[in-house]
Design an enzyme around this catalytic site. Structure first.
Site, short mmCIF file in Angstrom:
data_model
loop_
_atom_site.label_atom_id
_atom_site.label_comp_id
_atom_site.label_asym_id
_atom_site.label_seq_id
_atom_site.Cartn_x
_atom_site.Cartn_y
_atom_site.Cartn_z
N CYS A 87 -38.95 -59.35 80.87
CA CYS A 87 -40.18 -59.28 81.68
C CYS A 87 -41.43 -59.60 80.87
O CYS A 87 -42.48 -59.90 81.45
CB CYS A 87 -40.31 -57.92 82.33
SG CYS A 87 -38.81 -57.39 83.14
N HIS A 114 -47.28 -56.27 84.28
CA HIS A 114 -45.94 -56.57 84.80
C HIS A 114 -45.71 -55.66 86.01
O HIS A 114 -45.99 -54.47 85.96
CB HIS A 114 -44.92 -56.30 83.70
CG HIS A 114 -43.50 -56.32 84.19
ND1 HIS A 114 -43.05 -57.31 85.04
CD2 HIS A 114 -42.46 -55.49 83.96
CE1 HIS A 114 -41.77 -57.06 85.32
NE2 HIS A 114 -41.39 -55.98 84.69
N ASN A 152 -39.74 -56.21 91.31
CA ASN A 152 -39.81 -56.66 89.92
C ASN A 152 -39.13 -58.03 89.80
O ASN A 152 -37.93 -58.14 90.02
CB ASN A 152 -39.09 -55.61 89.05
CG ASN A 152 -39.11 -55.95 87.58
OD1 ASN A 152 -39.42 -57.08 87.18
ND2 ASN A 152 -38.74 -54.98 86.75
O1 UT7 Z 1 -38.85 -54.55 83.92
C1 UT7 Z 1 -38.25 -53.38 83.47
C2 UT7 Z 1 -37.34 -52.91 84.51
N1 UT7 Z 1 -37.14 -51.53 84.70
C3 UT7 Z 1 -38.04 -50.63 85.11
O2 UT7 Z 1 -39.22 -50.85 85.16
C4 UT7 Z 1 -37.50 -49.32 85.52
C5 UT7 Z 1 -38.31 -48.15 85.05
N2 UT7 Z 1 -37.85 -46.92 85.76
C6 UT7 Z 1 -38.21 -46.67 87.02
O3 UT7 Z 1 -38.94 -47.44 87.63
C7 UT7 Z 1 -37.75 -45.35 87.63
O4 UT7 Z 1 -37.12 -44.57 86.63
C8 UT7 Z 1 -36.76 -45.57 88.81
C9 UT7 Z 1 -37.52 -46.14 90.02
C10 UT7 Z 1 -35.64 -46.50 88.40
C11 UT7 Z 1 -36.17 -44.23 89.23
O5 UT7 Z 1 -37.18 -43.29 89.51
P1 UT7 Z 1 -37.06 -41.81 88.93
O6 UT7 Z 1 -38.18 -41.02 89.49
O7 UT7 Z 1 -36.98 -41.93 87.42
O8 UT7 Z 1 -35.73 -41.29 89.57
P2 UT7 Z 1 -34.39 -40.78 88.86
O9 UT7 Z 1 -33.70 -41.89 88.16
O10 UT7 Z 1 -34.70 -39.55 88.08
O11 UT7 Z 1 -33.54 -40.38 90.10
C12 UT7 Z 1 -33.91 -39.29 90.95
C13 UT7 Z 1 -32.84 -39.07 91.99
C14 UT7 Z 1 -31.44 -38.98 91.41
O12 UT7 Z 1 -30.73 -38.02 92.16
P3 UT7 Z 1 -30.56 -36.52 91.57
O13 UT7 Z 1 -29.84 -36.66 90.27
O14 UT7 Z 1 -31.95 -35.98 91.43
O15 UT7 Z 1 -29.74 -35.85 92.64
C15 UT7 Z 1 -30.85 -40.35 91.69
O16 UT7 Z 1 -29.45 -40.32 91.81
O17 UT7 Z 1 -32.81 -40.19 92.90
C16 UT7 Z 1 -31.49 -40.71 93.00
N3 UT7 Z 1 -31.57 -42.14 93.23
C17 UT7 Z 1 -31.76 -42.66 94.45
N4 UT7 Z 1 -31.88 -42.10 95.65
C18 UT7 Z 1 -32.09 -42.93 96.70
C19 UT7 Z 1 -31.54 -43.15 92.32
N5 UT7 Z 1 -31.70 -44.33 92.93
C20 UT7 Z 1 -31.84 -44.06 94.26
C21 UT7 Z 1 -32.05 -44.87 95.39
N6 UT7 Z 1 -32.17 -44.26 96.59
N7 UT7 Z 1 -32.17 -46.20 95.32
#
Ligand code: UT7
Length: 330
Positions: free
Chosen positions: A116, A257, A287
């Protein structure tokens, strides 16, 4: 002519017609519009049509940038393509794009893989080559078909990414202190495993088992990437402002980004610069990796958000984990 500066002569972008909404995604994997919007700010993303390649999208963006610059493909002697999704593992997408654009054969053509941050790495490289005096007109493209490397069964990643392309034409000027003022590039190579395609490279070529396990798709430890992304973008922005003795308040527009609205909001807070100084289109495209900054730059310019004399800050991070920032005076 003595090259004092390297200036952006034109910008262009292209996104595929097909819109994939959060509602539709919630029928494909266990997710919801509410979760995607609140965690990432994304409402919809674009998906390439069947048979539409990274190079096809790049060519659309490049033609728009050339038209904007009032130049022809034959005027370009340097083509730099930032992508992690080239049409083929070999050769470079740049060579395919060179041919499709009808560029001359004595133009240097190569790809950059800095994920990215790739577009910022690309403009920095192109500007250095132009300043050397050995090249005169550069085309720098960021283009991605991330829909091809996303695991559409994996809700933690598939909701975040989209396809598209953006491009700029860069030339030389004898006017001092305009165009690319400077840039700051870097990488945290110790964090390679936070965002990668685990199998299919020369270290572990694809096998039926690796394909069955989906290890040829992008894998990400989202939470860790989030934290490092905020740190890397904040540092990259601060470092370059300090290097050029600028205060954040002198930046008219930040083009970050477009990975996650919450990451952009965190940078806005750390830099103490209000959100109206940040260009945001992550809601519409998700993204798009190396295409994200040039698409946003083109939309910002064409919607009148950049005026002569303004200073724009570009800042990005990506797999690697790479990061980069650049200052442009218009
Ligand atoms: O260019 C670089 C590319 N990458 C990025 O920029 C990614 C950077 N990270 C992020 O943007 C965020 O970490 C995410 C959007 C990927 C995730 O957000 P988060 O607030 O960090 O959520 P999390 O990973 O802590 O997940 C929270 C909950 C989990 O469930 P539990 O363990 O709390 O029960 C996940 O299993 O949300 C669940 N979860 C979802 N639920 C519904 C994960 N993905 C999804 C989904 N829909 N798509």
């Amino acid at each position: 002519m003595v090259t004092q500066s390297t200036v952006i002569l034109g910008t262009g972008s292209y996104t595929p017609e097909r819109i994939l909404t959060n509602e539709e995604l919630s029928k494909m994997v266990e997710t919801s519009d509410e979760w995607i919007r609140t965690r990432s700010g994304i409402k919809e993303r674009r998906i390439a049509a069947p048979g539409e390649s990274t190079s096809d999208m790049a060519v659309h963006a490049a033609r728009a940038a050339l038209t904007d610059a009032g130049l022809l493909a034959s005027d370009i002697d340097l083509l730099v393509v930032a992508t992690i999704t080239p049409d083929l593992p070999l050769p470079a997408a740049a060579c395919i794009i060179q041919h499709k654009l009808g560029m001359r054969t004595n133009a240097a053509c190569f790809d950059i893989n800095a994920a990215c941050s790739g577009f910022i790495y690309g403009i920095d490289t192109a500007c250095a080559m132009l300043t050397s005096g050995r090249y005169h007109k550069a085309l720098v493209i960021g283009a991605e078909k991330l829909s091809a490397i996303v695991d559409w069964k994996e809700r933690t990643t598939c909701v975040l990414f989209g396809d598209g392309a953006g491009a700029v034409v860069i030339g030389c000027s004898d006017q001092p202190n305009i165009g690319l003022i400077g840039s700051r590039l870097g990488a945290y190579g110790e964090s390679v495993d936070l965002l990668c395609i685990p199998k299919g490279g020369s270290d572990s070529p694809a096998t039926p088992e690796s394909i069955a396990a989906g290890d040829h798709f992008m894998r990400m430890k989202g939470k860790e990437v989030f934290k490092l992304a905020v740190r890397a973008m904040d540092e990259a922005a601060r470092d370059i402002l300090e290097q050029y003795s600028l205060h954040a308040d002198q930046i008219s527009l930040v083009i970050p980004h477009q990975a996650n609205l919450r990451i952009i909001e965190a940078i806005s807070k750390y830099l103490e610069l209000p959100m109206d100084r940040f260009f945001v289109n992550v809601d519409r495209y998700g993204n798009t990796s190396a295409a994200s900054v040039p698409i946003a730059l083109d939309e910002a310019r064409k919607s009148g958000r950049i005026k002569p004399g303004d200073i724009t800050l570009l800042v990005a991070f990506g797999a690697g984990l790479t990061y980069g920032s650049a200052l442009i005076r218009w």
